[in-house]
Write an enzyme that holds these catalytic residues in place. Structure first.
Site, mmCIF file in Angstrom:
data_model
loop_
_atom_site.group_PDB
_atom_site.id
_atom_site.type_symbol
_atom_site.label_atom_id
_atom_site.label_comp_id
_atom_site.label_asym_id
_atom_site.label_seq_id
_atom_site.Cartn_x
_atom_site.Cartn_y
_atom_site.Cartn_z
ATOM 1 N N HIS A 21 0.789 -1.121 0.046
ATOM 2 C CA HIS A 21 0.194 0.220 -0.174
ATOM 3 C C HIS A 21 0.723 1.204 0.004
ATOM 4 C CE1 HIS A 21 -3.991 -2.006 0.633
ATOM 5 N NE2 HIS A 21 -3.110 -2.963 1.057
ATOM 6 N N TYR A 48 4.161 -5.323 9.094
ATOM 7 C CA TYR A 48 3.688 -3.758 9.132
ATOM 8 C C TYR A 48 4.974 -3.035 9.964
ATOM 9 C CZ TYR A 48 -0.878 -4.062 7.642
ATOM 10 O OH TYR A 48 -2.457 -4.247 7.000
#
Lengths: 379, 182
Positions: free
Chosen positions: A87, A355
């Site tokens: 992303h 992440y």
């Protein structure tokens, strides 16, 4: 004085030259026990070393680590220093969430009360390429950070798809490898992709859902789903399994084909809309019935499950991610407030790990770009 | 404090703290090295435990340093060679330094990243600094490097302690042993 007794056995061994040398070096008497103590010390050191090595994965090279997942993103999408590994292309948004009290009987989370909580968010398109054209992928994401008084936070990472294609970190990793673009064509090898989906029938529901739900014309009229299940915890300590969605007040309209030619049409459209006024979504909680899967993001819950409208998200402004307030936020969906807890979905732990690795790498690259001293430090 | 008036052993509170903190610190190193290399379902629990135990260890090390600075340490054996003395002092202050630095860096690093900090219920310990990812990057790097250094220093310390207990039998191990009677 500690007096540990050692048997006086092994008469031959105690007179070995290396043991005599050790005794002399330590100024010990000629009959002092040396061999057994040395063996005990060695055994203790090995045990401690072995425990540490086992934890750190020295003996399990096949272990799926955040590093391996993120290295695979780098291999698939190339190196883009300073950007998120997935992303990568996105835009920051600012606003607030107003709870309406309807969910307060389900969870003690402060945001559900009749209060206004500031929100920093980010819309993005998936993949590690920050230069991707918005129309080239059907998936978009909405990430949010709610900041409550006293240092409490709730971070969410949602997609515009109700179902996920895989239900384990291992399958996610295999999917990444199977969809790696072929250097010759720049596109994934269709045969490998087909083989992956054949081996992973759990993906069928998400693929079918995607086919029947074309993406919305803009970011403002899309619905964004929690992907994973979570638990709400009420004042009595009772747990309620939940999935949620941010449902737009703007009516949904399907994106036509071909997609707009502007590669940044999503963020441009968002910016224009926000100039005319804020955009709103409702946080719709869907409550599981006993037996509904909470550990499988590929399976839908029956459509008749009760829902609760917990409050309204209002987004007022957008900002480029290069220097916007969302740039330095790791939208780790395992960061939850008091009153919300993780479910048994194994994807959540993998999202946390991957992440975090992505955040560590890109902040390191950001530091290296800003301070000459940091250039010497390698991650 | 002159050598003749120095006690033979560490004070009882210092010894209790040593044996309370030693396994906890070892667990912290296992948790830290484990959680950065896994995506298993246990990871969030490992991370939460690492943060909470780290804050607890910070309190304990502050207490321990206060006791160490006020009650002192026993003298090393008079016949101990100079290089061993030097090494003993160096390794001990290195251990105290790492015990203090690791939780402080961890706390500062979470603050610099803007992560929520450990707490009880809705209460969280305050941030040590405003979010700043350049600082975060340096602190996060230091936390990992010093964690690995900490492990090797502890391993050497363990071997040295056992060598004093089993090989040299010179009372150095006994000065930190938990038993009440000598």
């Amino acid at each position: 004085m500690v007096r540990l007794r050692f048997s006086t056995g092994w008469p031959m061994a105690t007179s070995l030259p290396p043991l005599r040398a050790l005794r002399q070096a330590l100024h010990l008497p000629p009959d002092a026990p040396v061999l057994r103590p040395a063996l005990w010390i060695g055994a203790a050191a090995l045990a401690v070393l072995g425990a540490y090595g086992a934890a750190a994965g020295w003996f399990s090279p096949q272990r799926l680590s955040p590093r391996r997942i993120i290295n695979t993103f780098n291999a698939n999408f190339g190196e883009h220093p300073g950007y998120r590994r997935n992303h990568a292309k996105g835009v920051c948004v600012l606003g607030y969430f107003e709870g309406n009290g309807s969910a307060s009987s389900l969870s003690t989370a402060a945001v559900f009360g009749t209060t206004r909580t500031p929100v920093v968010g980010r819309f993005a398109v998936p993949g590690g390429n920050p230069g991707i054209a918005d129309g080239s992928v059907p998936v978009r994401s909405m990430a949010l950070q709610f900041s409550s008084p006293g240092g409490e936070q709730w971070r969410m990472g949602m997609n515009n798809a109700a179902l996920f294609t895989v239900n384990t970190p291992q399958a996610f990793y295999q999917q990444l490898i199977a969809t790696r673009p072929d250097p010759a064509t720049g596109k994934p090898d269709p045969a490998r992709v087909k083989a992956f989906y054949a081996a992973h029938p759990e993906s069928a529901a998400a693929l079918a859902w995607g086919k029947s739900h074309p993406p919305s014309t803009g970011l403002g009229n899309g619905t964004y789903y929690s992907i994973n299940a979570f638990e709400l915890i009420d004042a009595h300590g009772e747990k309620h399994a939940v999935r949620w969605a941010m449902q737009p007040e703007q009516p949904y309209a399907a994106l036509g084909k071909p997609a707009p030619t502007d590669p940044d049409f999503l963020s441009h459209d968002l910016q224009q809309q926000l100039q005319q006024g804020p955009l709103r979504w409702h946080l719709i909680l869907t409550l599981a019935a006993p037996g509904d899967p909470t550990n499988d993001a590929t399976r839908a819950w029956p459509a008749d499950r009760p829902t609760v409208d917990a409050g309204t998200l209002t987004l007022q402004n957008s900002a480029p991610q290069a220097d916007g307030p969302c740039r330095d936020i790791n939208f780790d969906p395992t960061i939850l407030p008091h009153g919300v807890a993780l479910s048994d979905d194994p994807l959540l732990a993998a999202r946390q790990g991957a992440y975090s690795r992505s955040f560590n790498l890109r902040t390191h690259e950001e530091a290296a770009a800003q301070t000459p001293a940091a250039r010497k430090v390698n991650p | 404090m002159t050598p003749s008036t120095r006690p033979m052993r560490f004070s009882l509170p210092a010894r209790v703290l040593h044996w309370l903190m030693a396994p906890a610190i070892f667990v912290m190193l296992l948790l830290g090295s484990g959680l950065v290399t896994t995506v298993s379902i246990w990871r969030p629990l490992l991370l939460d435990t690492h943060k909470t135990l780290g804050m607890l260890l910070l309190l304990l090390v502050l207490l321990r340093l206060a006791i160490r600075l006020t009650r002192g340490a026993p003298a090393l054996p008079s016949n101990m060679p100079g290089w061993q003395r030097g090494l003993a002092h160096l390794s001990h202050w290195l251990l105290y330094g790492l015990m203090l630095a690791m939780p402080l860096i961890g706390w500062a690093m979470l603050s610099a990243a803007g992560y929520p900090l450990p707490g009880i219920g809705g209460w969280h310990v305050p941030a040590l600094m405003a979010p700043d990812v350049v600082r975060y990057a340096l602190l996060r790097h230091a936390h990992g490097v010093l964690g690995r250094v900490f492990f090797w220093v502890i391993l050497v310390h363990l071997c040295a302690g056992l060598a004093h207990a089993l090989l040299l039998r010179d009372g150095v191990f006994n000065s930190m042993a938990l038993r009440l009677r000598r």
